[in-house]
Structure formats: structure tokens, C-alpha cells
Scaffold this motif. Structure first.
Motif, short mmCIF file in Angstrom:
data_model
loop_
_atom_site.label_atom_id
_atom_site.label_comp_id
_atom_site.label_asym_id
_atom_site.label_seq_id
_atom_site.Cartn_x
_atom_site.Cartn_y
_atom_site.Cartn_z
N LYS A 32 2.42 91.28 -5.17
CA LYS A 32 1.06 91.36 -4.65
C LYS A 32 0.92 90.74 -3.26
N THR B 160 -4.53 82.59 -1.22
CA THR B 160 -3.79 82.15 -2.40
C THR B 160 -3.44 80.66 -2.27
N ILE C 196 -8.67 82.36 -3.75
CA ILE C 196 -8.15 83.49 -4.53
C ILE C 196 -7.29 83.01 -5.69
N TRP D 132 -7.93 83.72 -9.60
CA TRP D 132 -6.86 84.29 -10.42
C TRP D 132 -6.58 83.43 -11.66
N HIS E 127 -2.03 85.13 1.90
CA HIS E 127 -3.02 86.01 1.29
C HIS E 127 -2.35 87.16 0.56
N THR F 158 -5.18 94.42 -3.20
CA THR F 158 -4.97 93.73 -4.48
C THR F 158 -6.31 93.33 -5.07
N ILE G 186 -8.72 91.14 -7.28
CA ILE G 186 -8.66 89.72 -7.62
C ILE G 186 -9.57 89.44 -8.81
N ASN H 191 -11.47 93.35 -3.97
CA ASN H 191 -10.08 93.23 -3.55
C ASN H 191 -9.95 92.10 -2.53
N ALA H 192 -8.71 91.76 -2.20
CA ALA H 192 -8.45 90.60 -1.34
C ALA H 192 -9.09 90.76 0.03
#
Length: 402
Positions: free
Chosen positions: A172, A267, A306, A310, A343, A348, A350, A383-384
Motif C-alpha cells: 500500500k 502513516t 492514517i 488503520w 504516506h 489506498t 483508509i 482514500n489517502a
């Protein structure tokens, strides 16, 4: 013999109090073939560190002090360029790549922040100041690849920490620094100018560079001894654009800030600093700001929003800020840092339901798994790219386009 403490010695940090976990990455292997036992060991350490503290320090990570210092030298050279040259590289629109002058960012939405930054989202030489600064693109590109390799190792260890397939996060984050606008991962060079006070009691700042105190010793206490450097002398104020003037002179009641309180968007973040110069955090479950401290040669890792989404906040995004140091001889010297914001790829999705470890136990009553499209619609999953653009609008929304 007892040493009498000065005011400078009394600055307690999380590091001096032994409250920051340290993870050794020695013998971790190569990016193509990481040592499986080390990945698993680091994963288990990350699980404890990030769950309890939201951050930790990485040592023996393979990125040399000299390579970091050279990158800061390149940023200093960029800051010294004429304003019209720097304007050519300004960040604009939804593209996060480019130069950010003092006053352009306001993480708290109000106070312009005193720092120069250069965001690298693509390693295409035409988007880097190679012509005015020969060698900039080659060195920064090499450093960016080093941070990318470190991030890929951490992504695998993170998967282990959550007891999911080791390749889950790697898949990802496959387009980091690809230059195709498929991923918003960013290497960010940062320079916080020295703070000076003029005779009219107005706060001001100067451009230029400072002497480094990035140490190569085993002590966890930074060396703040003054050093002489001709580039530390006061120069004429650079730029004098509307944003610069706001940052220089028009802050109410003498209030100035280097970086307002915020959580990172992605992330996780990898952060290298030249010395302990004002980074503060709120540990999970606490409302108290605490100074982090500086361990020579270490890279700090903290969770982003993020990763918090997650993991359903199992790993919390850490609120942090950069304040003006209290010590006069430190505040009159600049501060450098380099952050790598990791990131996911833009498309992707999330959601905590996307992690295999979080799927267990869902829909127990009906036992029939819901369709992913239904679940996403119900939870308004983004999404991201959508998530980060929303945060960019909050940070830069006060500006007009350039």
C-alpha cells in the motif's frame, strides 16, 4: 566533585528521564533482503513503543550524520538565494512539492510559522534547484532514497507488530517518491532561523545558517556551547513579502512560533534533528507538553493520523510542536531538521476494517460478511489522497494561489 547546575542544565527532557524507547536497527540487512529475525524483533518492539508512547528513537539506521549535515548545508544555500529565484520553486496548489517560506504555513490556523521548508515529493531534477545549486539534486535524491529504504523496513516491522502479513503495508506504499503523483510521501528539509529581539521589544528573525551541534559522542545531552560562524552574523531580512512581514513583526503580544501544535497526516514520520531545539510532544493519554530531547545520530519515529485510523487508535497520532527555546544563546541560533512523511499510495482506502487483524470479530451477529462497498459507504471511508488534501487545505487555506 559535584557540578553546580545552571539554568541551561535544568531543562528536563523525555530522553534524560528515560521515557523514550530506543530501538537498534543494526544488522537489519538490505532493503531487498531484510533479516527476518530482525524485522520480527523490531516489530515486537514497535508494538510496545507505539502503543504506549506513540514514538521511539531508531539508532544504527544506516543514514550517516555527514549526509544529513550536507543536506542542511544545501538548504542553507537555497535560503541564501535571491527571493526571485526561490519564488520559482514555491509550493502551489494541491502539489505539495516545493519551497515554503516563513509565514506560509499555519498549523493552528492562526499564527504564521517561522521556518523555511523545502518539500521533495519527486526526485525529478527539473523540480529541484539544481541549476542555481549544483549538486543539490544528486545529494538530496540519494538521501531521499535512504529514507525511503528505512521507511520500507519500518513498514514491514509495523505489519509484524500488528500480526498481519509482512508485505501488507509495503503493497500500500509502493509508489513513494515515484514522481507520478501516485503517492504523497515527502522528504521535508527544515530550517528554523535564529530569533532575535530588537530594541523596540518586537520579535524578529534573521535568515542565514547556524553552526551545527550534531554530536558524534555517546552522551544523550546536546552540546549547546556557542561556536563562531561568520554566517551567523545578522543579515538583511530576506524576501520582505507580505507573508514574511507578518512573520517578522506583526505577531500580537510578542507571540512567535516555529511550528504550531499538530498531528502528522500520514502513516508515520521519520525525523532527524541537528540538536535539541524545542520539539515537544503530548504522550498518549496526557495533556502535558514535554520536551523530547536529542540523542546524537538517532532518528525519531512517530505515528500519523492514517496509522491511527488503520489501527482503530491502537497506535495514536502524536500531537507535537516546536517552541522557541528559553535559553538566549540557543534561540539566537538556527535549528535544522529533516522529516520523511510516509504516506500510502493515493488510491489506498483508509479504514480500520481494511486491516486483517481488525476484521476478526466483525459482523458476528449476521455472520454474513458485508460487501466492502456497503461498509465503505456507511463509514464514509476516504482514500489517502482525499485525507491529506483535506489537511493541506486546513494548513494553507488562508493563502491565495501562487
Amino acid at each position: 566533585m559535584l557540578k553546580t547546575k545552571t539554568n541551561d542544565d535544568k531543562v528536563d527532557t523525555l530522553l534524560t528521564k528515560g521515557l523514550i524507547p530506543i530501538i537498534d536497527l543494526a544488522h537489519c540487512g538490505t532493503e531487498e533482503a531484510p533479516v527476518r529475525s530482525v524485522v520480527h524483533r523490531v516489530g515486537h518492539q514497535l508494538q510496545k513503543c507505539l502503543n504506549e508512547k506513540g514514538l521511539c528513537l531508531l539508532v544504527n539506521h544506516g543514514i550517516s550524520d555527514e549526509k544529513l549535515k550536507t543536506a542542511w548545508d544545501h538548504l542553507d544555500d537555497f535560503v541564501d538565494l535571491p527571493s526571485d529565484v526561490k519564488e520559482h520553486y514555491l509550493r502551489s496548489g494541491e502539489d505539495n512539492h516545493g519551497y515554503i517560506r516563513p509565514g506560509m504555513e499555519r498549523f493552528n490556523g492562526k499564527i504564521p510559522e517561522l521556518r523555511h521548508a523545502f518539500n521533495i515529493c519527486t526526485l525529478n531534477a527539473k523540480n529541484l534547484p539544481e541549476e542555481p545549486l549544483p549538486g543539490f539534486a544528486e545529494h538530496i535524491s540519494s538521501l531521499a532514497q535512504d529514507f525511503k529504504a528505512l521507511a520500507r523496513f519500518v513498514l514491514q516491522a509495523l505489519a509484524v507488530s500488528l500480526d498481519i502479513p509482512q508485505s501488507f503495508f509495503l503493497e500500500k506504499h509502493s509508489h513513494m517518491l515515484s514522481g507520478e503523483h501516485d503517492n504523497e510521501s515527502t522528504l521535508r528539509l527544515l530550517y528554523y532561523p535564529p530569533i532575535i529581539e530588537d530594541t523596540t521589544e518586537k520579535n524578529d528573525f534573521i535568515k542565514g545558517s547556524c553552526s551545527y551541534s550534531y554530536q558524534r559522542c555517546l552522551s544523550d545531552k546536546p552540546d549547546f556551547r556557542p561556536e563562531t560562524n561568520p554566517r551567523d552574523e545578522v543579515n538583511e531580512l530576506d524576501g520582505k513579502t507580505e507573508n514574511d512581514l507578518i512573520a517578522e513583526r506583526h505577531l500580537p503580544n510578542g507571540e512567535i512560533i516555529r511550528c504550531g501544535a499538530h498531528t502528522d497526516y500520514g502513516t508515520f514520520t521519520l525525523l532527524a534533528q541537528d540538536s535539541e531545539g524545542g520539539l515537544e510532544v503530548k504522550l498518549p493519554g496526557s495533556e502535558k507538553w514535554q520536551r523530547v530531547g536529542h540523542l546524537p545520530g538517532a532518528i525519531l519515529i512517530n505515528c500519523g493520523e492514517i496509522l491511527s485510523i488503520w489501527t482503530n487508535q491502537r497506535y495514536q497520532a502524536l500531537e507535537h510542536r516546536v517552541v522557541i527555546p528559553e535559553q538566549p544563546h540557543i534561540r539566537t541560533r538556527g535549528r535544522h531538521s529533516i522529516a520523511f512523511f510516509c504516506h500510502p499510495d493515493n488510491l489506498t482506502m483508509i479504514s480500520p476494517n481494511d486491516l486483517p487483524c481488525n476484521e476478526a470479530g466483525l459482523d458476528i451477529v449476521d455472520k454474513k460478511p458485508r460487501k466492502k462497498s456497503f461498509r465503505a459507504a456507511k463509514e464514509k471511508v476516504y482514500n489517502a489522497y482525499q485525507l491529506i488534501q483535506k489537511r493541506f487545505r486546513e494548513t494553507y487555506g488562508h493563502q491565495t494561489s501562487h
